[in-house]
Design an enzyme around this catalytic site. Structure first.
Site, mmCIF file in Angstrom:
data_model
loop_
_atom_site.group_PDB
_atom_site.id
_atom_site.type_symbol
_atom_site.label_atom_id
_atom_site.label_comp_id
_atom_site.label_asym_id
_atom_site.label_seq_id
_atom_site.Cartn_x
_atom_site.Cartn_y
_atom_site.Cartn_z
ATOM 1 N N ASP A 205 14.051 -2.177 -4.924
ATOM 2 C CA ASP A 205 14.595 -3.104 -3.928
ATOM 3 C C ASP A 205 15.160 -4.296 -4.689
ATOM 4 O O ASP A 205 14.503 -5.325 -4.847
ATOM 5 C CB ASP A 205 13.519 -3.533 -2.936
ATOM 6 N N HIS B 290 4.552 2.647 -8.187
ATOM 7 C CA HIS B 290 3.585 1.555 -8.330
ATOM 8 C C HIS B 290 2.752 1.752 -9.592
ATOM 9 O O HIS B 290 2.418 0.788 -10.289
ATOM 10 C CB HIS B 290 2.649 1.509 -7.115
ATOM 11 N N GLY C 186 0.812 -1.202 0.000
ATOM 12 C CA GLY C 186 0.000 0.000 0.000
ATOM 13 C C GLY C 186 0.848 1.255 0.000
ATOM 14 O O GLY C 186 2.049 1.221 -0.278
ATOM 15 N N GLY C 187 0.198 2.385 0.312
ATOM 16 C CA GLY C 187 0.897 3.662 0.212
ATOM 17 C C GLY C 187 1.355 3.890 -1.216
ATOM 18 O O GLY C 187 2.471 4.349 -1.467
ATOM 19 N N LEU C 188 0.471 3.577 -2.166
ATOM 20 C CA LEU C 188 0.862 3.567 -3.575
ATOM 21 C C LEU C 188 1.260 4.956 -4.074
ATOM 22 O O LEU C 188 0.699 5.970 -3.661
ATOM 23 C CB LEU C 188 -0.274 3.023 -4.439
ATOM 24 N N LEU D 123 11.231 7.040 -5.775
ATOM 25 C CA LEU D 123 9.922 7.091 -5.139
ATOM 26 C C LEU D 123 9.793 5.946 -4.142
ATOM 27 O O LEU D 123 10.197 4.813 -4.405
ATOM 28 C CB LEU D 123 8.814 6.989 -6.183
ATOM 29 N N SER E 231 7.105 4.688 -0.581
ATOM 30 C CA SER E 231 5.991 4.996 0.320
ATOM 31 C C SER E 231 6.489 5.692 1.575
ATOM 32 O O SER E 231 5.752 6.475 2.188
ATOM 33 C CB SER E 231 5.260 3.704 0.705
ATOM 34 N N GLU F 174 12.392 -2.655 -9.473
ATOM 35 C CA GLU F 174 13.826 -2.885 -9.315
ATOM 36 C C GLU F 174 14.418 -2.078 -8.163
ATOM 37 O O GLU F 174 15.572 -2.299 -7.798
ATOM 38 C CB GLU F 174 14.570 -2.532 -10.603
#
Length: 480
Positions: A126, A11, A5-7, A160, A162, A124
């Site tokens: 992470d 995302h 979440g926290g898109l 970017l 979250s 990519e």
């Protein structure tokens, strides 16, 4: 597409890319198993309504937000059922967040079990997580294709995340020092230079490491393509990022016996990845054709050697993926595929003068990388330092079937299947027992047996192996 979440638009890019391939299910689940005792589980962004809106806007077909009980019906104390490979989590985030990746593989394995997708889309950003989940899919033999999408960044380079919303304005300004330090790392000592830059910017360094992108083990400057990764704390916020260090462009070596389909799939793979295609087999066939045209005995190396002195051999790519082969200005693209050339090419290629001349030419063509070559000794003799080595093969029966089809399509007489099998077996024997650069699988090559695989499936397998070593951000897939 699994998320917590926290898109954000990172995302969103994942969703857009995935939606081009088919229906997209986005999962939103803040997984308690991947948070340590002092980490941010309680304050992690939970913005389900905003997530739903972004997912829908970017092309997702459904959003699924399961409860903890749905994912872990036996309860959290006994929920950790899988462990990430130890060798993949001894460095980078795995070293500083013990148990984190065990929680990741546990939840993703559960999600894949429940959803049964055809494709798993991951960012990519992470990279360590991406490598570990690729291994999970292979180890569980799930038949799921893992797709990585390059990191999406702010205008100042910050990846970017979250967690970026945790940053206070002053911290946000300092955070841009992380991508800048990685981007401007001193090639002679990248780890030290990045640490110095980060410390100067007031960031608390957790780690800066240079590792092999596939094994995640430490490596040095002798590695042509490596991953330089870092984690820092900016105020109370933990940030990660990485860059690829490349001393040259990617180099891929594909070897294998005659009739394994190397030319077809290598040409298509090169086009898909934006690499130059080097058909070394066509080069040896061209010399064989020249020997025959000059009436020289294909066993007579002394008489063959002078033909190489003024040889003008050119390989030209054609629109649509084809290739034109020119020998001293004459188009021999079809002639070099004749049965007569096929029957003699192994003997001609075995001569030291021929191999030395063509190997030198091939090495020169691949000096800067950006190339995929196929042949018999690419990974062992021509490009032993290739970033990806594949030994492409198939059974004799399967190769005879393909050879018969190729001859028929080119308008040549088609021998009996048993005769073709005998010819191929003899060619294998000659290639593997010759004194000069015999056909042998490199120790570090991946064997890919293509019986029962479509051309597209073989290409996809090659792409997957390439992407496990070279990220999209470092070597983007060409548009279209």
């Amino acid at each position: 597409m699994p998320t917590m979440g926290g898109l954000h638009q990172g995302h969103g890019e994942l969703i857009r890319r995935a939606s081009e391939q088919g229906p997209v299910l986005v999962s939103v689940f803040v997984n308690p198993l991947q948070f340590g005792p002092a980490e941010d589980f309680d304050r992690y962004p939970r913005t389900l309504e905003a997530d739903r809106g972004l997912a829908e806007c970017c092309g997702a077909h459904a959003l699924w937000a399961p409860s903890v009980d749905a994912i872990y019906p036996s309860g959290l104390p006994s929920a950790v059922s899988r462990s990430a490979p130890a060798g993949l989590q001894t460095h980078l985030c795995g070293a500083s967040r013990p148990g984190h990746f065990d929680g990741v593989v546990t939840v993703v394995a559960r999600l894949l079990q429940l959803v049964e997708p055809s494709c798993l889309w991951l960012g990519e950003k992470d990279w360590q997580q991406l490598v570990i989940l690729r291994r999970l899919v292979v180890d569980l033999d799930l038949g799921v294709v893992v797709k990585g999408v390059p990191t999406v960044r702010e205008s100042d380079g910050l990846a970017l995340s979250s967690r970026n919303q945790y940053l206070f304005p002053a911290d946000r300004a300092r955070a841009a020092a992380l991508p800048a330090a990685l981007r401007h790392a001193d090639p002679s000592d990248p780890e030290s230079s990045v640490r110095q830059s980060l410390a100067k910017a007031g960031l608390e360094v957790e780690y800066v490491e240079r590792v092999d992108p596939r094994t995640l083990q430490p490596c040095g400057p002798e590695t042509a393509i490596s991953l330089l990764a870092a984690a820092v704390r900016c105020g109370t916020t933990r940030l990660i990022d990485h860059v690829f260090l490349m001393t040259r462009q990617p180099l891929v070596a594909i070897d294998g016996p005659a009739g394994a389909g190397k030319s077809t799939v290598t040409r298509a793979f090169a086009e898909r990845m934006g690499l130059v295609y080097l058909d070394t087999g066509a080069m040896y066939r061209s010399v064989t054709w020249l020997v025959q045209q000059n009436g020289v005995d294909h066993q007579d190396a002394v008489s063959i050697a002078p033909l190489l002195n003024d040889l003008d051999l050119q390989l030209k790519s054609l629109p649509g993926g084809g290739q034109q082969v020119l020998v001293n200005g004459q188009d021999v693209s079809d002639a070099i595929r004749s049965p007569e050339v096929t029957a003699s090419v192994s003997a001609v290629a075995a001569h030291r003068c021929v191999r030395q001349a063509l190997t030198a030419q091939q090495k020169a063509m691949g000096a800067k990388g950006g190339l995929v070559a196929e042949g018999r000794d690419i990974g062992t003799a021509v490009f032993p330092d290739a970033d990806l080595k594949v030994f492409l093969t198939a059974t004799v029966g399967e190769r005879a079937r393909r050879r018969a089809l190729d001859l028929e399509q080119r308008g040549f007489p088609v021998p009996e299947r048993s005769e073709l099998e005998a010819q191929i077996a003899e060619r294998d024997h000659l290639d593997s027992t010759r004194e000069e650069a015999p056909l042998v699988q490199a120790d570090d090559a991946l064997e890919l047996v293509t019986d029962g695989m479509s051309i597209e499936a073989v290409i996809d397998a090659l792409v997957g192996q390439f992407r496990s070593r070279v990220g999209e951000e470092a070597w983007p897939t060409p548009a279209g």
